[in-house]
Design a protein around this motif. Sequence first.
Motif, PDB file in Angstrom:
ATOM      1  N   MET A   1       0.806  -1.223   0.000  1.00 41.76           N
ATOM      2  CA  MET A   1       0.000   0.000   0.000  1.00 41.76           C
ATOM      3  C   MET A   1       0.838   1.272   0.000  1.00 41.76           C
ATOM      4  O   MET A   1       0.334   2.351  -0.348  1.00 41.76           O
ATOM      5  CB  MET A   1      -0.949  -0.012   1.204  1.00 41.76           C
ATOM      6  N   MET A   2       2.109   1.161   0.389  1.00 50.29           N
ATOM      7  CA  MET A   2       2.969   2.335   0.406  1.00 50.29           C
ATOM      8  C   MET A   2       3.736   2.512  -0.908  1.00 50.29           C
ATOM      9  O   MET A   2       4.454   3.495  -1.081  1.00 50.29           O
ATOM     10  CB  MET A   2       3.968   2.234   1.565  1.00 50.29           C
ATOM     11  N   ILE A   3       3.598   1.563  -1.812  1.00 51.85           N
ATOM     12  CA  ILE A   3       4.355   1.638  -3.069  1.00 51.85           C
ATOM     13  C   ILE A   3       3.586   2.492  -4.075  1.00 51.85           C
ATOM     14  O   ILE A   3       2.673   2.019  -4.761  1.00 51.85           O
ATOM     15  CB  ILE A   3       4.618   0.230  -3.650  1.00 51.85           C
ATOM     16  N   ASP A   4       3.937   3.756  -4.136  1.00 51.46           N
ATOM     17  CA  ASP A   4       3.342   4.655  -5.128  1.00 51.46           C
ATOM     18  C   ASP A   4       4.242   4.682  -6.365  1.00 51.46           C
ATOM     19  O   ASP A   4       5.226   3.933  -6.460  1.00 51.46           O
ATOM     20  CB  ASP A   4       3.161   6.056  -4.544  1.00 51.46           C
ATOM     21  N   ASP A   5       3.931   5.535  -7.318  1.00 51.10           N
ATOM     22  CA  ASP A   5       4.708   5.590  -8.558  1.00 51.10           C
ATOM     23  C   ASP A   5       6.173   5.931  -8.298  1.00 51.10           C
ATOM     24  O   ASP A   5       7.077   5.362  -8.918  1.00 51.10           O
ATOM     25  CB  ASP A   5       4.104   6.625  -9.515  1.00 51.10           C
TER      26      ASP A   5
END
Length: 217
Positions: free
Chosen positions: A195-199
């Motif tokens: 859930m913390m892996i953004d672009d």
Amino acid sequence: MNVERTMAYLKAKGLSYLLPAVTGNGKVLGTLIDTLKAKSSAKSLELRKNQDPEKRQIAADSMDMFFEMVKRNLPRLSPQTQRKLAFNMFFNHLTLGQETRDRYIAQHGEPPPFLLVISPSMKCNLKCFGCYAAEYDKSKELTRDEVSDVIRQAKEDLGIYFITISGGEPTIWPHLFDILEEHDDVFFQVYTHGMMIDDAMAKKMAQLGNVHPAISI
């Protein structure tokens, strides 16, 4: 470098550039991975021939699981990650690491572990039902220096260049990317809820190349 190590280096370097070119062809990729698995498994079984059969089977199953994971996930990795996986695993882990493991076997009479799992922190921004980590103490965690020292010892004393980072949630541990950059010769598998892996984080992982997020929910 001795001749054998030089040849292993050249093969791993060549493989690191070959993989991005063949990952689109499932048949060629499958044949390549199966060949590497057969050679690595044969060498591992020879080294463990005097070991307890149950331990020998556990080691064989772990190696099979690793190569199947590679075959399944490789086409989805960035070109830099494919290159790092090839070089860090097939030269650092299986060549440099094997030299260290041979010395360990000569001294202790049995092989060291094939991989290392580190949980630098049990903190997580979620509290999922059934998660084992939810019951652990969240007030303490390892420092960057402590984790770095464990990894250094794993490389120098055990020949381990394949490390799993678990937790808790590794992506909220503030030193994760410092460790990935510092130990560029290791290939890391990071268990994360994702859930913390953004672009931006995904791009940074792809650029580093020595990390593969394994989504666990």
